[in-house]
Design a protein around this motif. Structure first.
Motif, PDB file in Angstrom:
ATOM      1  N   GLY A   9      -2.281  17.705  -8.077  1.00 24.16           N
ATOM      2  CA  GLY A   9      -2.962  16.422  -8.246  1.00 24.16           C
ATOM      3  C   GLY A   9      -2.556  15.764  -9.558  1.00 24.16           C
ATOM      4  N   LEU A  10      -3.442  14.900 -10.074  1.00 25.69           N
ATOM      5  CA  LEU A  10      -3.200  14.242 -11.366  1.00 25.69           C
ATOM      6  C   LEU A  10      -4.363  14.602 -12.279  1.00 25.69           C
ATOM      7  N   PRO A  11      -4.203  14.469 -13.628  1.00 20.49           N
ATOM      8  CA  PRO A  11      -5.360  14.726 -14.496  1.00 20.49           C
ATOM      9  C   PRO A  11      -6.545  13.871 -14.027  1.00 20.49           C
ATOM     10  N   GLY A  12      -7.672  14.531 -13.738  1.00 23.09           N
ATOM     11  CA  GLY A  12      -8.849  13.796 -13.246  1.00 23.09           C
ATOM     12  C   GLY A  12      -8.797  13.511 -11.755  1.00 23.09           C
ATOM     13  N   GLY A  13      -7.879  14.118 -11.059  1.00 25.55           N
ATOM     14  CA  GLY A  13      -7.793  13.849  -9.616  1.00 25.55           C
ATOM     15  C   GLY A  13      -7.163  14.987  -8.851  1.00 25.55           C
ATOM     16  N   ARG A  14      -8.010  15.841  -8.240  1.00 25.44           N
ATOM     17  CA  ARG A  14      -7.472  16.961  -7.455  1.00 25.44           C
ATOM     18  C   ARG A  14      -7.568  16.652  -5.963  1.00 25.44           C
ATOM     19  N   TRP A  15      -7.973  15.436  -5.644  1.00 25.29           N
ATOM     20  CA  TRP A  15      -7.998  15.037  -4.243  1.00 25.29           C
ATOM     21  C   TRP A  15      -7.816  13.522  -4.181  1.00 25.29           C
ATOM     22  N   ALA A  16      -7.470  13.019  -3.005  1.00 25.64           N
ATOM     23  CA  ALA A  16      -7.246  11.581  -2.840  1.00 25.64           C
ATOM     24  C   ALA A  16      -7.825  11.135  -1.509  1.00 25.64           C
ATOM     25  N   CYS A  17      -8.200   9.842  -1.459  1.00 29.18           N
ATOM     26  CA  CYS A  17      -8.659   9.259  -0.201  1.00 29.18           C
ATOM     27  C   CYS A  17      -7.613   8.274   0.291  1.00 29.18           C
ATOM     28  N   ILE A  18      -7.304   8.326   1.557  1.00 31.69           N
ATOM     29  CA  ILE A  18      -6.384   7.342   2.121  1.00 31.69           C
ATOM     30  C   ILE A  18      -7.044   6.674   3.322  1.00 31.69           C
ATOM     31  N   ARG A  19      -6.756   5.382   3.467  1.00 38.43           N
ATOM     32  CA  ARG A  19      -7.308   4.631   4.601  1.00 38.43           C
ATOM     33  C   ARG A  19      -6.275   4.597   5.728  1.00 38.43           C
ATOM     34  N   GLY A  20      -6.736   4.166   6.893  1.00 39.04           N
ATOM     35  CA  GLY A  20      -5.827   4.055   8.040  1.00 39.04           C
ATOM     36  C   GLY A  20      -4.889   2.864   7.895  1.00 39.04           C
ATOM     37  N   LEU A  21      -3.827   2.869   8.650  1.00 40.61           N
ATOM     38  CA  LEU A  21      -2.835   1.797   8.601  1.00 40.61           C
ATOM     39  C   LEU A  21      -3.379   0.493   9.187  1.00 40.61           C
ATOM     40  N   ARG A  22      -3.006  -0.630   8.552  1.00 45.79           N
ATOM     41  CA  ARG A  22      -3.292  -1.954   9.120  1.00 45.79           C
ATOM     42  C   ARG A  22      -1.959  -2.608   9.446  1.00 45.79           C
ATOM     43  N   GLY A  23      -2.028  -3.687  10.207  1.00 44.28           N
ATOM     44  CA  GLY A  23      -0.801  -4.394  10.588  1.00 44.28           C
ATOM     45  C   GLY A  23       0.014  -4.823   9.375  1.00 44.28           C
ATOM     46  N   HIS A  24      -0.700  -5.238   8.294  1.00 45.20           N
ATOM     47  CA  HIS A  24       0.019  -5.678   7.092  1.00 45.20           C
ATOM     48  C   HIS A  24       0.890  -4.554   6.524  1.00 45.20           C
ATOM     49  N   ASP A  25       0.392  -3.314   6.594  1.00 43.24           N
ATOM     50  CA  ASP A  25       1.174  -2.178   6.089  1.00 43.24           C
ATOM     51  C   ASP A  25       2.432  -1.985   6.940  1.00 43.24           C
ATOM     52  N   GLU A  26       2.253  -2.099   8.249  1.00 41.74           N
ATOM     53  CA  GLU A  26       3.385  -1.915   9.153  1.00 41.74           C
ATOM     54  C   GLU A  26       4.424  -3.022   8.929  1.00 41.74           C
ATOM     55  N   GLN A  27       3.922  -4.252   8.675  1.00 42.34           N
ATOM     56  CA  GLN A  27       4.803  -5.385   8.404  1.00 42.34           C
ATOM     57  C   GLN A  27       5.586  -5.170   7.104  1.00 42.34           C
ATOM     58  N   ALA A  28       4.884  -4.705   6.063  1.00 48.78           N
ATOM     59  CA  ALA A  28       5.520  -4.502   4.750  1.00 48.78           C
ATOM     60  C   ALA A  28       6.625  -3.461   4.864  1.00 48.78           C
ATOM     61  N   LEU A  29       6.374  -2.465   5.677  1.00 47.39           N
ATOM     62  CA  LEU A  29       7.346  -1.387   5.867  1.00 47.39           C
ATOM     63  C   LEU A  29       8.610  -1.934   6.536  1.00 47.39           C
ATOM     64  N   ALA A  30       8.400  -2.817   7.505  1.00 45.91           N
ATOM     65  CA  ALA A  30       9.541  -3.385   8.230  1.00 45.91           C
ATOM     66  C   ALA A  30      10.369  -4.288   7.312  1.00 45.91           C
ATOM     67  N   ARG A  31       9.682  -4.957   6.362  1.00 45.69           N
ATOM     68  CA  ARG A  31      10.400  -5.847   5.429  1.00 45.69           C
ATOM     69  C   ARG A  31      11.138  -5.046   4.373  1.00 45.69           C
ATOM     70  N   GLY A  32      10.438  -3.976   3.879  1.00 42.35           N
ATOM     71  CA  GLY A  32      10.968  -3.234   2.729  1.00 42.35           C
ATOM     72  C   GLY A  32      12.018  -2.214   3.122  1.00 42.35           C
ATOM     73  N   GLY A  33      11.596  -1.089   3.605  1.00 44.11           N
ATOM     74  CA  GLY A  33      12.521  -0.002   3.953  1.00 44.11           C
ATOM     75  C   GLY A  33      13.080   0.624   2.690  1.00 44.11           C
ATOM     76  N   GLY A  34      14.265   1.182   2.782  1.00 43.17           N
ATOM     77  CA  GLY A  34      14.888   1.789   1.604  1.00 43.17           C
ATOM     78  C   GLY A  34      14.451   3.221   1.418  1.00 43.17           C
ATOM     79  N   GLY A  35      15.084   3.897   0.455  1.00 48.22           N
ATOM     80  CA  GLY A  35      14.901   5.323   0.253  1.00 48.22           C
ATOM     81  C   GLY A  35      13.498   5.748  -0.138  1.00 48.22           C
ATOM     82  N   MET A  36      12.732   4.863  -0.773  1.00 42.43           N
ATOM     83  CA  MET A  36      11.417   5.282  -1.256  1.00 42.43           C
ATOM     84  C   MET A  36      10.297   4.555  -0.493  1.00 42.43           C
ATOM     85  N   ALA A  37      10.587   4.095   0.718  1.00 45.55           N
ATOM     86  CA  ALA A  37       9.617   3.303   1.479  1.00 45.55           C
ATOM     87  C   ALA A  37       8.330   4.078   1.753  1.00 45.55           C
TER      88      ALA A  37
END
Ligand SMILES: [Zn+2]
Length: 281
Positions: A9-37
């Motif tokens: 984890g990180l100092p002060g963070g041994r766990w993380a919360c993630i939300r589900g995917l939205r269309g905007h995330d899928e769109q951003a992925l299609a625009r961006g791409g690349g090695g660190m997408a």
């Protein structure tokens, strides 16, 4: 929302919360791409939550092993825990199905208490660093390190990465110089890193269903997740069209829906259309 345990984890963070995917995330992925997408995607999905410091914008600082665990959680919650892939057998050309549980795979590469004791690796300390029996301290590689390596010649990457991850210890308060770092030390640190921070980029041995021949396949969660999302993206435009026509919602409103909500509405619309068509026959 999904809560994922992290190690280190990180100092002060041994766990993380993630939300589900939205269309905007899928769109951003299609625009961006690349090695660190995949890291960019994860950065968008991390949620600011009381009790952990691992919020949006911090995915780059996470150890690669923690990042991969989060990406595995994204894959399992978006699709399924069961990984199904087709890799034809080199011997017989058949037996192409490869199938395994992602959760079981993640659990299988975690180091046991015994193996840690045997290797003499202790940690992580509150800064996320680990120590070897001789006092050598090291941290695990992060996506920031990996991004920096993109500009480095291939044959120098391993050395650059290991040197960056070896930290100052009591005998080397000013940090170790390159000449302090023997090949033997680098090998030991590298082996300890693989033990405490296994990534989800691994070679797996799989037996062919048909002829029994053993083959090696490479499984990389970043690549696997991005490929699955890329495959799904072709449906996004159609789904936006369906919902815009049916409900009169704007494109931005539709992309704001979670992927699951969007899909549920599309199913309703499709079922209604099918019912209308069968009535008119
Ligand atoms: Zn075979």
């Amino acid at each position: 929302m999904l809560q994922v345990r992290l190690e280190p984890g990180l100092p002060g963070g041994r766990w993380a919360c993630i939300r589900g995917l939205r269309g905007h995330d899928e769109q951003a992925l299609a625009r961006g791409g690349g090695g660190m997408a995949a890291v960019e995607l994860l950065d968008r999905l991390l949620v600011e939550t009381p009790g952990t410091s691992v919020g949006p914008g911090r995915a780059w600082e996470l150890a690669v092993s923690d990042r991969d665990r989060l990406l595995a959680a994204v894959y399992a919650s978006t699709f399924t825990d069961q990984i199904e892939s087709e890799v034809p057998c080199e011997q017989c050309g058949e037996g192409s199905d490869v199938s395994f549980s992602l959760a079981a795979f993640v659990a299988s590469i975690d180091a046991s208490e015994d193996s840690l004791r045997e290797a003499g690796v202790v940690g992580p300390d509150p800064d996320g660093a680990y120590s070897l029996a001789d006092g050598t301290r090291f941290r695990l590689p992060t996506s920031v390190d990996q991004r920096a390596l993109l500009g480095e010649a291939l044959d120098r990457r391993r050395l650059t990465l290991l040197r960056a991850c070896i930290l100052a210890d009591q005998d080397h308060a000013e940090g170790r110089t390159a000449s302090d770092m023997s090949g033997e030390l680098l090998d030991r640190v590298e082996a300890a890193m693989e033990l405490v921070g296994p990534t989800l980029d691994q070679h797996l041995s799989v037996d062919c269903h048909e002829c029994g021949a053993r083959r090696d396949i490479r499984f990389d969660i970043q690549h696997f997740l991005l490929r699955a999302l890329e495959h799904e993206h072709r449906y996004l435009v159609r789904e936006v069209h369906y919902l815009a026509c049916s409900y009169g919602w704007s494109r931005a409103e539709i992309l704001d829906l979670s992927r699951d909500e969007r899909r549920a509405y599309v199913e309703l619309v499709a079922a209604e259309r099918a019912a209308r068509q069968s009535r008119s026959l």
